[in-house]
Design an enzyme around this catalytic site. Structure first.
Site, PDB file in Angstrom:
ATOM      1  N   ASP A  29       4.975   5.840  -0.222  1.00 16.40           N
ATOM      2  CA  ASP A  29       3.900   6.371   0.578  1.00 16.40           C
ATOM      3  C   ASP A  29       4.575   7.454   0.397  1.00 16.40           C
ATOM      4  OD1 ASP A  29       1.602   5.397   1.868  1.00 16.40           O
ATOM      5  OD2 ASP A  29       2.705   6.689   2.673  1.00 16.40           O
ATOM      6  N   GLN A  92      -9.728   3.288   4.923  1.00 17.04           N
ATOM      7  CA  GLN A  92      -9.045   3.460   3.690  1.00 17.04           C
ATOM      8  C   GLN A  92      -9.498   5.627   3.801  1.00 17.04           C
ATOM      9  OE1 GLN A  92     -11.534   1.674   0.913  1.00 17.04           O
ATOM     10  NE2 GLN A  92      -9.706   2.606  -1.073  1.00 17.04           N
ATOM     11  N   VAL A  94      -7.709   7.342   0.692  1.00 18.45           N
ATOM     12  CA  VAL A  94      -7.238   7.113  -1.302  1.00 18.45           C
ATOM     13  C   VAL A  94      -8.626   6.646  -1.765  1.00 18.45           C
ATOM     14  CG1 VAL A  94      -6.030   7.394  -2.980  1.00 18.45           C
ATOM     15  CG2 VAL A  94      -5.766   8.337  -0.967  1.00 18.45           C
ATOM     16  N   HIS A  98      -5.659   0.373  -3.927  1.00 20.11           N
ATOM     17  CA  HIS A  98      -3.986   0.193  -3.728  1.00 20.11           C
ATOM     18  C   HIS A  98      -3.663  -0.844  -2.255  1.00 20.11           C
ATOM     19  CE1 HIS A  98      -5.819   3.414  -0.846  1.00 20.11           C
ATOM     20  NE2 HIS A  98      -4.678   3.343   0.036  1.00 20.11           N
ATOM     21  N   HIS A 100      -0.621  -1.613   0.550  1.00 20.99           N
ATOM     22  CA  HIS A 100       0.269  -0.685   1.506  1.00 20.99           C
ATOM     23  C   HIS A 100       1.358  -2.133   1.015  1.00 20.99           C
ATOM     24  CE1 HIS A 100      -1.390   2.646   3.208  1.00 20.99           C
ATOM     25  NE2 HIS A 100      -2.493   1.984   2.781  1.00 20.99           N
TER      26      HIS A 100
HETATM   27  P1  AMP Z   1      -5.292   4.851   2.406  1.00 21.83           P
HETATM   28  O1  AMP Z   1      -5.467   4.900   3.915  1.00 21.83           O
HETATM   29  O2  AMP Z   1      -5.084   2.704   2.299  1.00 21.83           O
HETATM   30  O3  AMP Z   1      -6.479   4.613   1.859  1.00 21.83           O
HETATM   31  O4  AMP Z   1      -3.726   5.254   2.401  1.00 21.83           O
HETATM   32  C1  AMP Z   1      -3.301   5.528   1.704  1.00 21.83           C
HETATM   33  C2  AMP Z   1      -2.268   5.921   1.578  1.00 21.83           C
HETATM   34  O5  AMP Z   1      -1.831   7.347   0.643  1.00 21.83           O
HETATM   35  C3  AMP Z   1      -1.497   7.445   3.190  1.00 21.83           C
HETATM   36  O6  AMP Z   1      -0.748   6.348   3.151  1.00 21.83           O
HETATM   37  C4  AMP Z   1      -0.384   8.096   2.068  1.00 21.83           C
HETATM   38  O7  AMP Z   1       0.564   8.044   3.064  1.00 21.83           O
HETATM   39  C5  AMP Z   1      -0.810   7.875   0.832  1.00 21.83           C
HETATM   40  N1  AMP Z   1      -0.287   9.278   0.458  1.00 21.83           N
HETATM   41  C6  AMP Z   1      -1.640   9.958   0.054  1.00 21.83           C
HETATM   42  N2  AMP Z   1      -1.300  10.418  -0.977  1.00 21.83           N
HETATM   43  C7  AMP Z   1      -0.076  10.568  -1.254  1.00 21.83           C
HETATM   44  C8  AMP Z   1       0.875  11.171  -2.362  1.00 21.83           C
HETATM   45  N3  AMP Z   1      -0.116  12.433  -3.057  1.00 21.83           N
HETATM   46  N4  AMP Z   1       1.937   9.960  -2.851  1.00 21.83           N
HETATM   47  C9  AMP Z   1       2.524   9.182  -2.361  1.00 21.83           C
HETATM   48  N5  AMP Z   1       1.415   8.774  -1.533  1.00 21.83           N
HETATM   49  C10 AMP Z   1       0.393   8.815  -0.678  1.00 21.83           C
END
Ligand code: AMP
Length: 112
Positions: A29, A92, A94, A98, A100
């Site tokens: 992450d 969420q 992204v 996924h 974590h």
């Molecule tokens: P979520 O809130 O479950 O959608 O988590 C999205 C996660 O993606 C967050 O923990 C961010 O820190 C992580 N994230 C966003 N952009 C990137 C990236 N380019 N590379 C790695 N992790 C990322």
């Protein structure tokens, strides 16, 4: 528009990969909140967990089995968390499913 994670899977954006197979990838992450904070991402672009279909059942099982294997390979097999945020209201950000994988000391109570 492809999501950030589709672009990472396609190697259009950088990431620190720790695992890849035909169905999924795992990478660090960007903003880790624990000593181990990996994202385990299916290559199939399912936006949210609730969008998964019956035909995705084997893929979801695969992700859970790999979550354990990857956590163990990282040294956290005895104590780790698997967390899924489903929907903006649950944090969420992204919209590509996924998991974590969190292990060790957590830096904050929440992942955001
Ligand atoms: P979520 O809130 O479950 O959608 O988590 C999205 C996660 O993606 C967050 O923990 C961010 O820190 C992580 N994230 C966003 N952009 C990137 C990236 N380019 N590379 C790695 N992790 C990322």
């Amino acid at each position: 528009m492809p999501t950030i994670f589709e672009r990472i899977i396609a190697r259009e954006l950088p990431a620190t990969f720790v695992y890849e197979d035909d169905l999924c990838v795992a990478f660090q992450d960007l903003h880790p909140v624990a000593d181990m904070h990996l994202l385990l991402v299916p290559k199939k672009a399912i936006p949210r967990l609730v969008d998964a279909k019956p035909e995705d059942q084997a893929l979801l099982g695969h992700l859970l089995v790999k979550a354990g294997e990857i956590a163990a390979a990282q040294g956290y097999g005895e104590a780790f968390q698997v967390r899924i945020h489903n929907g903006a209201g649950a944090g969420q950000t992204v919209f590509h499913l996924h998991l974590h994988l969190l292990g060790g000391q957590q830096k904050r109570a929440e992942t955001h």
